[in-house]
Design a protein around this motif. Structure first.
Motif, PDB file in Angstrom:
ATOM      1  N   VAL B  12       6.548   8.350   5.837  1.00 30.26           N
ATOM      2  CA  VAL B  12       7.776   8.271   5.490  1.00 30.26           C
ATOM      3  C   VAL B  12       7.293   7.705   7.523  1.00 30.26           C
ATOM      4  O   VAL B  12       7.300   8.847   8.429  1.00 30.26           O
ATOM      5  CB  VAL B  12       9.204   9.352   6.187  1.00 30.26           C
ATOM      6  CG1 VAL B  12      10.009   8.391   6.452  1.00 30.26           C
ATOM      7  CG2 VAL B  12       8.379   9.846   4.634  1.00 30.26           C
ATOM      8  N   THR B  13       8.288   6.546   8.282  1.00 25.66           N
ATOM      9  CA  THR B  13       7.752   6.095   9.311  1.00 25.66           C
ATOM     10  C   THR B  13       9.868   5.907  10.349  1.00 25.66           C
ATOM     11  O   THR B  13      10.011   5.104   9.063  1.00 25.66           O
ATOM     12  CB  THR B  13       6.692   5.651   9.784  1.00 25.66           C
ATOM     13  OG1 THR B  13       6.586   5.438  11.318  1.00 25.66           O
ATOM     14  CG2 THR B  13       6.558   3.933   9.043  1.00 25.66           C
ATOM     15  N   ASP B  86       8.849  -3.613   5.205  1.00 22.89           N
ATOM     16  CA  ASP B  86       8.024  -3.133   4.442  1.00 22.89           C
ATOM     17  C   ASP B  86       6.859  -1.312   3.253  1.00 22.89           C
ATOM     18  O   ASP B  86       7.026  -1.179   3.189  1.00 22.89           O
ATOM     19  CB  ASP B  86       6.510  -2.808   5.985  1.00 22.89           C
ATOM     20  CG  ASP B  86       6.625  -4.093   6.542  1.00 22.89           C
ATOM     21  OD1 ASP B  86       6.286  -3.368   8.249  1.00 22.89           O
ATOM     22  OD2 ASP B  86       6.647  -5.145   6.640  1.00 22.89           O
ATOM     23  N   SER B  87       8.860  -1.087   3.679  1.00 18.15           N
ATOM     24  CA  SER B  87       9.091  -0.160   2.766  1.00 18.15           C
ATOM     25  C   SER B  87       8.062  -0.408   1.476  1.00 18.15           C
ATOM     26  O   SER B  87       8.918  -1.058   0.042  1.00 18.15           O
ATOM     27  CB  SER B  87      10.084   0.427   2.633  1.00 18.15           C
ATOM     28  OG  SER B  87      10.325   1.149   3.795  1.00 18.15           O
ATOM     29  N   ALA B  88       7.195   0.134   0.126  1.00 15.54           N
ATOM     30  CA  ALA B  88       6.733  -0.305  -0.941  1.00 15.54           C
ATOM     31  C   ALA B  88       5.852   0.938  -1.420  1.00 15.54           C
ATOM     32  O   ALA B  88       5.444   1.943  -0.505  1.00 15.54           O
ATOM     33  CB  ALA B  88       6.160  -1.666  -0.747  1.00 15.54           C
ATOM     34  N   VAL B  89       4.977   0.865  -2.085  1.00 14.70           N
ATOM     35  CA  VAL B  89       3.991   1.126  -2.403  1.00 14.70           C
ATOM     36  C   VAL B  89       2.999   0.680  -3.036  1.00 14.70           C
ATOM     37  O   VAL B  89       2.567  -0.482  -3.053  1.00 14.70           O
ATOM     38  CB  VAL B  89       4.245   2.769  -4.401  1.00 14.70           C
ATOM     39  CG1 VAL B  89       2.889   2.938  -4.259  1.00 14.70           C
ATOM     40  CG2 VAL B  89       5.481   2.682  -4.364  1.00 14.70           C
ATOM     41  N   TYR B  90       1.834   0.922  -1.776  1.00  8.56           N
ATOM     42  CA  TYR B  90       0.723   0.725  -1.405  1.00  8.56           C
ATOM     43  C   TYR B  90      -0.714   0.741  -2.162  1.00  8.56           C
ATOM     44  O   TYR B  90      -0.828   1.633  -2.183  1.00  8.56           O
ATOM     45  CB  TYR B  90       0.564   0.466   0.340  1.00  8.56           C
ATOM     46  CG  TYR B  90       1.073  -0.564   1.095  1.00  8.56           C
ATOM     47  CD1 TYR B  90       2.652   0.325   1.519  1.00  8.56           C
ATOM     48  CD2 TYR B  90       1.030  -1.404   0.700  1.00  8.56           C
ATOM     49  CE1 TYR B  90       3.438  -0.739   1.775  1.00  8.56           C
ATOM     50  CE2 TYR B  90       1.812  -2.414   1.617  1.00  8.56           C
ATOM     51  CZ  TYR B  90       3.329  -1.651   2.393  1.00  8.56           C
ATOM     52  OH  TYR B  90       4.261  -2.607   2.626  1.00  8.56           O
ATOM     53  N   PHE B  91      -1.449  -0.018  -2.699  1.00 12.63           N
ATOM     54  CA  PHE B  91      -2.579   0.323  -3.413  1.00 12.63           C
ATOM     55  C   PHE B  91      -3.288  -0.371  -3.673  1.00 12.63           C
ATOM     56  O   PHE B  91      -4.159  -1.447  -2.876  1.00 12.63           O
ATOM     57  CB  PHE B  91      -2.699   0.212  -5.460  1.00 12.63           C
ATOM     58  CG  PHE B  91      -0.887   0.634  -6.164  1.00 12.63           C
ATOM     59  CD1 PHE B  91       0.181   0.221  -6.397  1.00 12.63           C
ATOM     60  CD2 PHE B  91      -1.125   1.967  -6.671  1.00 12.63           C
ATOM     61  CE1 PHE B  91       1.279   0.918  -6.764  1.00 12.63           C
ATOM     62  CE2 PHE B  91      -0.022   2.694  -7.071  1.00 12.63           C
ATOM     63  CZ  PHE B  91       0.691   2.368  -7.657  1.00 12.63           C
ATOM     64  N   CYS B  92      -4.462   1.043  -3.320  1.00 13.43           N
ATOM     65  CA  CYS B  92      -6.178   0.515  -2.980  1.00 13.43           C
ATOM     66  C   CYS B  92      -7.150   0.241  -4.518  1.00 13.43           C
ATOM     67  O   CYS B  92      -6.874   1.267  -5.376  1.00 13.43           O
ATOM     68  CB  CYS B  92      -6.808   1.414  -1.888  1.00 13.43           C
ATOM     69  SG  CYS B  92      -8.283   1.205  -2.130  1.00 13.43           S
ATOM     70  N   ALA B  93      -7.941  -0.366  -4.968  1.00 14.34           N
ATOM     71  CA  ALA B  93      -8.219  -0.529  -5.837  1.00 14.34           C
ATOM     72  C   ALA B  93      -9.790  -1.059  -6.241  1.00 14.34           C
ATOM     73  O   ALA B  93     -10.102  -1.792  -4.631  1.00 14.34           O
ATOM     74  CB  ALA B  93      -8.101  -1.551  -7.444  1.00 14.34           C
ATOM     75  N   SER B  94     -10.741  -0.352  -6.740  1.00 15.21           N
ATOM     76  CA  SER B  94     -12.159  -0.991  -6.421  1.00 15.21           C
ATOM     77  C   SER B  94     -13.028  -1.658  -7.639  1.00 15.21           C
ATOM     78  O   SER B  94     -12.594  -0.697  -8.177  1.00 15.21           O
ATOM     79  CB  SER B  94     -12.871  -0.338  -5.541  1.00 15.21           C
ATOM     80  OG  SER B  94     -13.100   1.289  -6.627  1.00 15.21           O
ATOM     81  N   SER B  95     -14.287  -2.069  -7.398  1.00 16.88           N
ATOM     82  CA  SER B  95     -14.539  -2.490  -9.132  1.00 16.88           C
ATOM     83  C   SER B  95     -15.771  -2.758  -8.352  1.00 16.88           C
ATOM     84  O   SER B  95     -16.959  -2.748  -7.058  1.00 16.88           O
ATOM     85  CB  SER B  95     -13.974  -4.122  -9.351  1.00 16.88           C
ATOM     86  OG  SER B  95     -13.882  -4.909  -8.753  1.00 16.88           O
ATOM     87  N   LEU B  96     -16.564  -2.871  -9.652  1.00 15.50           N
ATOM     88  CA  LEU B  96     -17.585  -2.645  -9.415  1.00 15.50           C
ATOM     89  C   LEU B  96     -18.386  -4.746 -10.421  1.00 15.50           C
ATOM     90  O   LEU B  96     -18.364  -4.735 -11.306  1.00 15.50           O
ATOM     91  CB  LEU B  96     -18.854  -2.108 -10.066  1.00 15.50           C
ATOM     92  CG  LEU B  96     -21.008  -2.345  -9.903  1.00 15.50           C
ATOM     93  CD1 LEU B  96     -21.288  -2.683  -8.947  1.00 15.50           C
ATOM     94  CD2 LEU B  96     -21.402  -1.868 -11.129  1.00 15.50           C
ATOM     95  N   PHE B  97     -18.790  -5.601  -9.431  1.00 14.21           N
ATOM     96  CA  PHE B  97     -19.006  -7.008  -9.675  1.00 14.21           C
ATOM     97  C   PHE B  97     -20.792  -6.891 -10.802  1.00 14.21           C
ATOM     98  O   PHE B  97     -21.453  -7.129  -9.765  1.00 14.21           O
ATOM     99  CB  PHE B  97     -18.762  -8.225  -9.085  1.00 14.21           C
ATOM    100  CG  PHE B  97     -19.331  -9.398  -9.632  1.00 14.21           C
ATOM    101  CD1 PHE B  97     -21.039 -10.200  -9.744  1.00 14.21           C
ATOM    102  CD2 PHE B  97     -19.014  -9.801 -10.176  1.00 14.21           C
ATOM    103  CE1 PHE B  97     -20.624 -11.407  -9.773  1.00 14.21           C
ATOM    104  CE2 PHE B  97     -18.381 -11.315 -10.674  1.00 14.21           C
ATOM    105  CZ  PHE B  97     -20.033 -11.839 -10.527  1.00 14.21           C
TER     106      PHE B  97
END
Lengths: 115, 115
Positions: B12-13, B86-97
């Motif tokens: 919260v900012t 800008d209020s939202a849920v921010y997701f990070c995701a990763s994958s392997l090619f």
């Protein structure tokens, strides 16, 4: 550009029933992947099941299975013996097999399992 | 494996402040993605990296947003200055090619509220 459409904004079933969520997509690609992700109230995105377009056999994961119709560009998710914990938003997603590893998401279906 | 790790889980900012979101991908994964989820726009891909190099930042909404990946195990998404929209849920995701293994795994998300 690829598009993914989920035509059911909301669905509701009784516990132990079977429910099917619909998803259609549009692409000119021949090789690609399709996914269903689940987002419970915790907001965590959880992979439910994936399907490779080159495989004719429909993917299954325990109570979850898909009906993949490549010619019709349809990818529905069937949940058997539904449980209260299945209550969540469900997102269908598409990714090309070659090139950019970008997921294209549908708008989501809010599924409620009633006791 | 611990999965994708994001911090903080909640932020919260006040408008005008700088916000930094952090992500640790799954070890060995070579792709990292930043998404934003809002009610109005659904899930949007902001930017993604391959082997620490930004590949596509066309989803970054404005110059106020920037992302870095200084090494294979850490990425940041910075918003400066932040705004209420800008209020939202921010997701990070990763994958392997790796032939047939291209599945994105998501972190728990960061809920950002800008007052």
């Amino acid at each position: 550009a690829q598009t993914v459409t989920q035509s059911q904004p909301e669905m509701s079933v009784q516990e132990a029933e079977t429910v099917t969520l619909s998803c259609t997509y549009d692409t000119s690609e021949n090789n690609y992947y399709l996914f269903w992700y689940k987002q419970p109230p915790s907001r965590q995105m959880i992979l439910v099941i994936r399907q490779e377009a080159y495989k004719q056999q429909n993917a299954t994961e325990n109570r979850f299975s898909v009906n993949f119709q490549k010619a019709a560009k349809s990818f529905s998710l069937k949940i058997s013996d539904s449980q209260l914990g299945d209550t969540a938003m469900y997102f269908c997603a598409f990714m090309k097999q070659e090139g950019a590893q970008k997921l294209v998401f549908g708008q989501g279906t809010r599924l409620t399992i009633n006791p | 494996d611990a999965g994708v790790i994001q911090s903080p889980r909640h932020e919260v900012t006040e408008m005008g402040q700088e916000v930094t979101l952090r992500c640790k991908p799954i070890s060995g994964h070579d792709y990292l993605f930043w998404y934003r989820q809002t009610m109005m726009r659904g899930l949007e891909l902001l930017i993604y990296f391959n082997n620490n190099v930004p590949i596509d930042d066309s989803g970054m909404p404005e110059d106020r947003f920037s992302a870095k990946m200084p090494n294979a195990s850490f990425s940041t998404l910075k918003i400066q200055p932040s705004e209420p929209r800008d209020s939202a849920v921010y997701f990070c995701a990763s994958s392997l090619f790796k032939g047939g293994q291209e599945t994105q795994y998501f972190g728990p998300g960061t809920r950002l509220l800008v007052l």
